[in-house]
Design an enzyme around this catalytic site. Structure first.
Site, short mmCIF file in Angstrom:
data_model
loop_
_atom_site.label_atom_id
_atom_site.label_comp_id
_atom_site.label_asym_id
_atom_site.label_seq_id
_atom_site.Cartn_x
_atom_site.Cartn_y
_atom_site.Cartn_z
N LYS A 185 89.08 32.61 28.44
CA LYS A 185 87.99 31.70 28.08
C LYS A 185 86.72 32.47 27.72
O LYS A 185 85.96 32.04 26.83
CB LYS A 185 87.71 30.73 29.24
N ASP B 62 101.81 23.97 18.44
CA ASP B 62 101.24 24.98 19.34
C ASP B 62 100.08 25.66 18.64
O ASP B 62 100.25 26.20 17.54
CB ASP B 62 102.31 26.00 19.72
N TYR C 218 93.22 33.29 32.60
CA TYR C 218 92.42 32.10 32.25
C TYR C 218 90.94 32.46 32.11
O TYR C 218 90.31 32.16 31.10
CB TYR C 218 92.62 31.03 33.30
N ASP D 128 99.28 18.69 20.22
CA ASP D 128 99.66 19.15 21.56
C ASP D 128 101.08 19.70 21.52
O ASP D 128 101.93 19.18 20.78
CB ASP D 128 99.58 18.00 22.58
N PHE E 153 103.17 21.36 26.79
CA PHE E 153 103.54 22.33 27.83
C PHE E 153 103.12 21.82 29.21
O PHE E 153 103.89 21.90 30.17
CB PHE E 153 102.90 23.69 27.54
N THR E 154 101.91 21.30 29.33
CA THR E 154 101.45 20.78 30.61
C THR E 154 101.12 19.29 30.52
O THR E 154 100.53 18.74 31.45
CB THR E 154 100.19 21.55 31.09
N GLY F 14 89.24 29.61 12.37
CA GLY F 14 89.59 29.84 10.97
C GLY F 14 89.69 28.53 10.20
O GLY F 14 89.23 28.43 9.06
#
Length: 348
Positions: free
Chosen positions: A157, A66, A153, A41, A44-45, A110
């Protein structure tokens, strides 16, 4: 070993966004099952306090990273939960949101390709946009604005789902794609701008409850424990790669939710109507036929029971450990967006 004497296969599992609301709940469940869990993590939120009860356990590791940057690890499964998921967070930096969905997905796919891990992508009901049909089945292609304030968003997605299926077809990557509908419960960020957390925090503080529009728009609310059960069941079945809806098929209007919240908190809050945000869907209800038939899943926790547990959580949470919202346009309405449209207008 399970209670019936069967030997259970333990795995090394990577959970991206693992300190977030859903990610931390998944980490908690997997650690309890004895798996070796790596929580990734960038905070950020989210915050470390979301997984403080797991830190120090021998089968849990917390890594600040990140997902837009490559990450290398040997693992058996990947739960890709990384992405800001509420308007106040994903609209704060829309370019970063799109990067997280697209670059983060590419990096994790990947990784899954290299180490031959199964990867589950946490997609969203937002891929359906403002739907023309209800309930929404997985076969519905959606009704989405690709240039609106929520597009970073929604389209991010959708692009991530495309990458999953292309990696599967081209490189035989073992993918699973779920579409998550509105979820709530203990562990939510009090300032995430989602309707359940907004209403509860406002009610507990005796503030007026803000309804956008007249409150007639509907949502289906799934308790977090039910959702995590469905996610893990879907990850560990071998018949279907997705997409599969996960959510509560029982619909409530936003006004009904507000009134129920006021009643359960015994608050004196009043309902205040504000302009409806741009591109805010009028209906959101999943068709969970596939989930019922494939993994024998449907939600068990009723809304009132789940709200009581969530209210209890918010009444005890230390608000000082959470960051308040920054400037954003999460509640921008159509008239506000028209101003931007004029700026984009081509002049002769």
């Amino acid at each position: 070993m399970t209670t019936n004497g069967e030997v259970k296969e333990f795995k090394r599992i990577l959970v991206t966004g693992g300190a977030g609301f859903l990610g931390s709940a998944i980490c908690r469940r997997l650690v309890a099952e004895g798996h070796d869990v790596v929580c990734l993590d960038n905070f950020f939120t989210s915050q470390k306090t979301n997984v403080s009860d797991l830190v120090g356990k021998p089968n849990f590791e917390l890594v600040r990273h990140d997902v837009t940057m490559p990450f290398f690890i040997e693992c058996d499964q990947i739960y890709n939960m990384a992405c800001p998921a509420s308007p106040v967070h994903y609209q704060f930096n829309p370019v970063k949101t799109m990067k997280t969905s697209v670059l983060g997905m590419m990096n994790m796919l990947g990784l899954a390709k290299r180490v031959k891990a199964r990867i589950l992508q946490a997609s969203t009901s937002e891929v359906y946009g403002d739907p023309n049909i209800t309930p929404q089945p997985e076969s519905y292609w959606g009704h989405v604005n690709c240039t609106g304030v929520r597009s970073c968003y929604d389209e991010g997605k959708r692009a991530a789902e495309t990458l999953c299926f292309d990696y599967h077809r081209q490189n035989d990557v073992d993918v699973r794609v779920i579409r998550i509908f509105n979820t709530y419960g203990p562990g939510m960020h009090p300032y995430d701008g989602r309707v359940v957390s907004n209403f509860i925090v406002q009610a507990l503080n005796g503030q007026d409850i803000t309804i956008y529009g007249d409150g007639s728009q509907s949502r289906s609310f799934c308790f977090v424990d039910d959702l995590v059960e469905g996610i893990i069941r879907f990850m560990n079945q071998d018949e279907y790669i997705g997409p599969m809806n996960l959510g509560n098929p029982h619909e409530f209007t936003i006004r009904q939710l507000a009134e129920k919240t006021i009643a359960l908190t015994k608050s004196k809050s009043k309902l205040i109507e504000m302009p409806l945000p741009h591109d805010d869907p009028k209906q959101r209800r999943p068709d969970i036929t596939i989930a019922r038939e494939l993994i024998k899943w449907e939600p068990n926790v009723q809304l009132e029971e789940g709200l009581k547990k969530t209210i209890d959580y918010f009444s005890k949470v230390d608000m000082r450990t959470f960051k308040k919202p920054t400037q954003h346009d999460a509640h921008m309405n159509s008239n506000d967006d028209d101003k931007d449209a004029k700026k984009r207008k081509v002049t002769k």
